[in-house]
Design an enzyme around this catalytic site. Structure first.
Site, PDB file in Angstrom:
ATOM      1  CB  SER A 164      -0.864   0.013   1.257  1.00 48.41           C
ATOM      2  OG  SER A 164      -0.016   0.045   2.396  1.00 48.41           O
TER       3      SER A 164
ATOM      4  CB  CYS B 222       0.795  -5.318   1.741  1.00 49.65           C
ATOM      5  SG  CYS B 222      -0.542  -4.445   2.560  1.00 49.65           S
TER       6      CYS B 222
ATOM      7  CB  THR C  29      -3.621  -4.858   4.708  1.00 47.96           C
ATOM      8  OG1 THR C  29      -3.048  -4.421   5.943  1.00 47.96           O
ATOM      9  CG2 THR C  29      -5.054  -4.430   4.616  1.00 47.96           C
TER      10      THR C  29
ATOM     11  CB  CYS D 227       1.519  -3.656   9.546  1.00 52.67           C
ATOM     12  SG  CYS D 227       1.547  -2.277   8.387  1.00 52.67           S
TER      13      CYS D 227
END
Ligand code: DGL
Length: 257
Positions: free
Chosen positions: A13, A75, A77, A186
């Site tokens: 991201s 990433c 996420t 993260c």
């Protein structure tokens, strides 16, 4: 063109995936890499799963149009939302991702709680819930959503009073509890280890980057895609047109973490 000489695509991201890129270049020093940081759209960790899936799909297709031999979703996420659909869509492309390194943290033999720091999307995903079910009997596990840490790294702030103040506010409800391990769930967070230690004390850190680099190397070898003596070229790209993002990318790449 010989497929083996194509680059490996890596994306996040924003700038966090550079912590993974570092381990990838160490594991695969001759391979070429293109790193794409989607900083114009960061953070992902507070957006809807539909939005993240569609954005990851766009990023993957544009890499595939350019020609890449493997894709690393650097990433947690994006992995939680999009790795499985991308593998399904591109069955011949090695796709690796990241997940919070809960297993080694739980099994490290320390006697305090394990804190998992990650984005809200990662912590609420099915993939992570499955992981939690496997390990929650073995140790006390504290889940800690820490989305602002992503914004600090994106804006070039890697420590200092503002970061530590935010970390103190996360730590406050657990003051007095013994915390021995912190899972950096993260990819932005390894850049903030010093600040995390200064608030959480002497903790052991775990992140998934080394495992992902090892798995990427294994998948490339298995697919017969290893370069024949490549030059290890790394290209940094970012969706944010602010030139400082590329400077920041190299600065993070050169950091000791
Ligand atoms: N770096 C990403 C991760 O590993 C998330 C950052 C974000 O929220 O955009 O989860």
């Amino acid at each position: 063109m010989d497929k083996r000489e194509l680059p490996i695509a890596v994306f996040d991201s924003g700038l966090g995936g550079i912590s993974v890129l570092k381990k990838l270049t160490q594991a695969l020093p001759e391979e070429r890499f293109i790193y794409f940081g989607d900083s114009a759209n960061a953070p992902y960790g507070t957006k809807s799963r539909e939005w993240i899936l569609s954005r990851c799909d766009d990023i993957a297709s544009s890499f595939i149009e350019r020609g890449v031999k493997a894709l690393v979703v650097a990433c947690n996420t994006a992995t939680s939302v999009a790795a499985a659909p991308l593998r399904e869509k591109y069955p011949d492309l090695p796709v690796t991702g990241l997940e919070p390194a809960l297993k080694p943290a739980v099994e490290d033999g320390a006697d305090g709680a394990v804190v998992v720091m990650a984005t809200p999307v990662t912590l609420s995903g099915e993939k992570f819930k499955g992981l939690l079910d496997r390990f929650s009997e073995k140790r006390e596990i504290i889940l800690m959503g820490a989305p602002r840490l992503v914004e600090f790294v994106e804006s070039g702030v890697y420590g200092g009073e503002e970061v530590e103040g935010y970390l103190r506010s996360l730590y406050e409800p657990y003051r007095g509890r013994k915390i021995s391990s912190v899972v950096l769930g993260c990819t932005h967070f390894p850049f903030l280890k010093d600040s995390i230690s200064s608030v959480f004390g002497d903790v052991a850190f775990y992140d998934g980057a080394t495992g992902t680099a090892r798995e990427t190397a294994r998948r490339i070898k298995e697919a017969g895609l290893e370069t024949e003596g490549g030059d290890g070229y790394v290209m940094m790209e970012n969706s944010d047109p602010d030139e400082r993002m590329i400077d920041r990318s190299w600065e993070l790449f050169d950091r000791e973490i």
